[in-house]
Design an enzyme around this catalytic site. Structure first.
Site, mmCIF file in Angstrom:
data_model
loop_
_atom_site.group_PDB
_atom_site.id
_atom_site.type_symbol
_atom_site.label_atom_id
_atom_site.label_comp_id
_atom_site.label_asym_id
_atom_site.label_seq_id
_atom_site.Cartn_x
_atom_site.Cartn_y
_atom_site.Cartn_z
ATOM 1 N N ARG A 1 29.360 66.168 -5.924
ATOM 2 C CA ARG A 1 29.571 65.738 -4.529
ATOM 3 C C ARG A 1 30.219 66.848 -3.714
ATOM 4 O O ARG A 1 29.914 67.048 -2.539
ATOM 5 C CB ARG A 1 30.417 64.453 -4.485
ATOM 6 N N TYR B 1 19.246 60.469 21.292
ATOM 7 C CA TYR B 1 18.600 59.737 20.190
ATOM 8 C C TYR B 1 19.287 58.378 19.991
ATOM 9 O O TYR B 1 20.521 58.300 19.983
ATOM 10 C CB TYR B 1 18.667 60.588 18.907
ATOM 11 N N ASP C 1 21.935 68.944 19.290
ATOM 12 C CA ASP C 1 21.007 68.422 18.286
ATOM 13 C C ASP C 1 19.688 69.174 18.495
ATOM 14 O O ASP C 1 18.990 68.964 19.484
ATOM 15 C CB ASP C 1 20.837 66.909 18.490
HETATM 16 C C1 LIG Z 1 16.832 63.998 17.579
HETATM 17 C C2 LIG Z 1 17.263 63.259 16.356
HETATM 18 N N1 LIG Z 1 18.509 63.435 15.892
HETATM 19 C C3 LIG Z 1 18.944 62.779 14.790
HETATM 20 C C4 LIG Z 1 18.138 61.904 14.111
HETATM 21 C C5 LIG Z 1 18.661 61.163 12.891
HETATM 22 O O1 LIG Z 1 18.174 61.748 11.749
HETATM 23 P P1 LIG Z 1 17.959 60.942 10.352
HETATM 24 O O2 LIG Z 1 16.822 60.002 10.571
HETATM 25 O O3 LIG Z 1 17.671 62.048 9.389
HETATM 26 O O4 LIG Z 1 19.223 60.229 10.082
HETATM 27 C C6 LIG Z 1 16.823 61.697 14.554
HETATM 28 C C7 LIG Z 1 15.930 60.770 13.834
HETATM 29 O O5 LIG Z 1 14.872 60.407 14.310
HETATM 30 C C8 LIG Z 1 16.375 62.397 15.706
HETATM 31 O O6 LIG Z 1 15.131 62.234 16.190
#
Ligand SMILES: Cc1ncc(COP(=O)(O)O)c(C=O)c1O
Length: 451
Positions: free
Chosen positions: A70, A123, A200
């Site tokens: 971990r 998101y 992101d």
């Molecule tokens: C822009 C964005 N950020 C974060 C995520 C979350 O990622 P995960 O599905 O791997 O948890 C997503 C998932 O669709 C996403 O489109």
């Protein structure tokens, strides 16, 4: 392993020090070689999968860098080295068991009673965590701002004394709004609370956009999408520049303490996927541009959203935001001329990732017909895999957003999102063309009857 040992492990930065990696070589070379050195004991060119959960110590505390899986294991370490290298400007990378776990860890690092300013078109999972988890568990408050269109004054007035983070996605999902990252960074730097800027970067991947080079403090990825690229792993990562060693250490501590870590096998798969990221992203971009151009010329389409199209209102920002390696790729394509003397530029755009959204003429009925008629695009959520996917955000990925809010964001019943894969472009274009014909033009229906 005791908690004290975990703490010491993270505090010593045993694993952090390994994140340092070279940015001398080109993007594709780094993707293939960094973190993937031949095994010193066996000579294996591909790293073996190390499933052991624990590691022998030659004396108490005397080990080869790994104690308990971990806290760190060779496959996660190797993947993190690759990611730190691929996200230009990055030094430290931390892999998590999903993009969502990465987001949660970063937001938790803001501490109790902090305030976060987030892009309004964020998101849905990030929105849910801010509003329904962090608000209740750590008293975190969030303000959602239209970071694309709001003027400087409006953005600055959303900052508070306790604003710790600015959360950006660019392009946003599914309407592909573009945030001018350097502008938001400079606003954040000018404010007394000195919030950190988190980007992101899932939609463009480290190939098309390098937020750390634009001044961002942390980059987040859902590796589930382009970086792994084969729709067979759920995973996430955070990448930080060299001047954030302390913050990286804090996130490393939380990574271990929460335990939302990826398995060695998934780490190995994601690293294997990342080796072709540069090849895939170029192909995604070229294909997406061709599909966007077809959509733009179709009588069955209301409007197309692809920031690489020269008709997109923020096309200039899209070009400015390209990473140095993507700019090189785009410039070369633009100057290239085909046998008929046509350049890509004269065709009206440049590759900018693989996501294309458009509004089909009509409504939910036509959208549904289009999505179920497609032969090569699979009707499914998610994005970023080699295979093309299509979805209806209003009823699928964004179905949990109240209709009125969806309307404000431009997510109507006729908005379709395509994740354009790396199949042959001509086949994808034909698939879209035929499905449009069947959905809107078919059955003797006249296009102008719909409006
Ligand atoms: C822009 C964005 N950020 C974060 C995520 C979350 O990622 P995960 O599905 O791997 O948890 C997503 C998932 O669709 C996403 O489109």
């Amino acid at each position: 392993m005791t908690i004290a040992n975990d703490t010491v492990n993270a505090a010593n930065g045993v694993h952090l020090l390994k994140r340092r990696s070279s940015h001398v070589d080109g993007f594709g070379t780094r993707a293939i070689h960094v973190g993937s050195e031949a095994n010193p004991e066996t000579g294996a060119v591909i790293p073996p999968i190390s499933l052991s959960t624990t590691y022998r110590q030659d004396g108490v505390g005397n080990h080869k860098g790994f104690e308990y899986s971990r806290s760190g294991n060779p496959n996660r370490d190797a993947l993190e080295a690759t990611l730190a290298s691929l996200e230009s400007g990055g030094t430290y990378a931390l892999a998590f068991s999903s993009g969502s776990a990465t987001t949660a860890t970063i937001l938790q690092s803001a501490g109790p009673n902090a305030h976060v300013v987030s892009v309004n078109d964020v998101y849905g999972g990030t929105f849910r965590y801010l509003r329904r988890v962090a608000s209740e568990t750590q008293g975190l408050e969030s303000t959602f701002v239209d970071l694309e269109n709001a003027d400087d004054e409006a953005i600055l007035s959303s900052f508070r004394d306790n604003t710790k983070l600015i959360w950006i996605e660019s392009p946003t999902n599914p309407t592909l709004r573009l945030i001018d990252i350097p502008r938001i960074v400079s606003l954040a730097r000018s404010h007394a609370s000195r919030p950190l800027v988190v980007v992101d970067n899932t939609f463009l991947s480290p190939f098309y956009q390098s937020p750390l080079l634009l001044g961002a403090d942390i980059v987040v990825h859902s590796l589930t999408k382009y970086i792994n690229g084969h729709s067979d792993v759920v995973m996430g990562a955070a990448i930080l520049p060299s001047h954030h060693a302390q913050l990286a250490e804090k996130l490393r501590f939380l990574q271990n303490a929460h335990g939302a870590v990826p398995s060695p096998y998934d780490s190995w798969l994601a690293q294997r996927g990342a080796k072709t990221l540069h090849l895939r992203m170029k192909a995604h971009g070229i294909n997406a541009l061709k599909v966007a151009q077809l959509l733009q010329s179709s009588p069955y389409v209301e409007d197309v959203i692809y920031p690489g199209l020269s008709t997109h209102p923020r096309n200039e920002i899209a070009y400015r935001s390209l990473s140095p390696h993507a700019k090189k790729f785009v410039d070369k394509l633009r100057s290239a001329v085909d046998a008929d003397g046509n350049s890509l530029e004269s065709e009206g755009g440049f590759p900018y990732g693989g996501m294309v959204s458009f509004r089909i003429k009509g409504g939910a009925v036509e959208a549904n017909k289009f999505l179920t008629t497609m032969r090569l695009f699979t009707l499914a959520e998610s994005l970023g895999g080699v295979e093309s996917l299509a979805e209806l955000p209003a009823q699928m990925t964004h179905g949990s957003i109240p209709e009125a809010e969806r309307a404000l964001l431009g997510i109507g019943d006729n908005l379709i999102r395509l994740s354009v894969g790396v199949e042959e472009a001509d086949d994808l274009v034909r698939d879209v063309e035929e499905a449009l014909e069947a959905a809107v033009g078919g059955d003797g229906k006249q296009v102008n009857e719909l409006h």
